[in-house]
Scaffold this active site. Sequence first.
Site, mmCIF file in Angstrom:
data_model
loop_
_atom_site.group_PDB
_atom_site.id
_atom_site.type_symbol
_atom_site.label_atom_id
_atom_site.label_comp_id
_atom_site.label_asym_id
_atom_site.label_seq_id
_atom_site.Cartn_x
_atom_site.Cartn_y
_atom_site.Cartn_z
ATOM 1 N N LYS A 181 0.808 -1.295 -0.035
ATOM 2 C CA LYS A 181 0.120 -0.061 0.158
ATOM 3 C C LYS A 181 0.927 1.334 -0.101
ATOM 4 O O LYS A 181 0.479 2.311 -0.661
ATOM 5 C CB LYS A 181 -0.744 0.102 1.153
ATOM 6 N N GLN A 228 -4.258 -1.743 9.700
ATOM 7 C CA GLN A 228 -4.384 -3.197 9.154
ATOM 8 C C GLN A 228 -4.897 -4.227 10.006
ATOM 9 O O GLN A 228 -4.512 -4.295 11.139
ATOM 10 C CB GLN A 228 -2.973 -3.445 8.764
ATOM 11 N N ASP A 242 -10.948 2.724 4.488
ATOM 12 C CA ASP A 242 -11.458 1.106 4.148
ATOM 13 C C ASP A 242 -12.950 1.161 4.049
ATOM 14 O O ASP A 242 -13.207 0.139 3.618
ATOM 15 C CB ASP A 242 -10.928 0.271 5.289
#
Length: 296
Positions: free
Chosen positions: A52, A96, A119
């Site tokens: 990422k 994460q 997200d």
Amino acid sequence: MQLLDGKQASSYYRAKILEKIEQLKKTGAPPPRLAAFLIGDNKASAMYVRMKEKACSESGIATRTHILDGQTPESEIIELIKKENADPETAGILVQLPLPKHYDEKKILSFIDPAKDADCFLPQNIGHMFLGDETTVIPCTPLGVMKLLKYYKISVASKEVCIIGRSNIVGKPLAYLMLKENATVTVCHSKTLNLKDVARRADILVAAIGRANMIDASYIKPGAVVVDVGINRIETPDKKQLTCGDCDFDSASKAASWITPVPGGVGPMTIAMLLYNTLYNYVLIKKIDIKMDIEP
Ligand code: GUN
């Protein structure tokens, strides 16, 4: 059989995103930043966060990664999230997952400013999405699946779509996005009876189960489109580590008309959509007048 090539489609979308960032720079705005939290020593998570970061730097998005050990007090993580919330250049925040077991994931995520939720994991944003509001981000993997199909001009309207897997991150939001595009959607899970029969009705079959190589040709209607969301690590008999999907590619590709490879299918699309969400949040936060259309 033809490949739904996520590398090719994601490079198309990433070029579009880069164009938007160039446009944004011309307005004099500083580049948006993605703040990532990598907590504990999960090797796969560390690899995803590195991927990422790399994608951000190639797209003109700044990054700040908080690498914290698994004993970091929850209060410290929350303080860092609050600092990122208050930083005007941070447009996206991601934690994460999975976190080490002793943390309360829901509680930690709840401190992210919903306007910076890269997200779309927060109930406020997922709620808006399910109500059809166009003002919020969409979870990266389901959005990536939809954009991958769009890139290859595969319409889902009036098709039978079967999604195997009902997670909050993939199965549930993907069912909504398919429904929004007028598909007839069935969501299957571990308690589904006659899974093969249900799967074989599908014109578009999505595997998001997290079980290596489970879906072979016997689950697939001949000519169906198969999207494999799984990313599993397995060890070969000669002790090599291999990445594979939820589909047994060799078998499934004999029945499918289109199929995603793993790696190189949905994974790169997820990352492209994370860049999109970060930019999307930034444009909203800063009230910058840039159109966010990226479709072919
Ligand atoms: N873990 C597995 N997939 C994801 C994702 O898309 N985002 C985050 N933050 N964690 C994940």
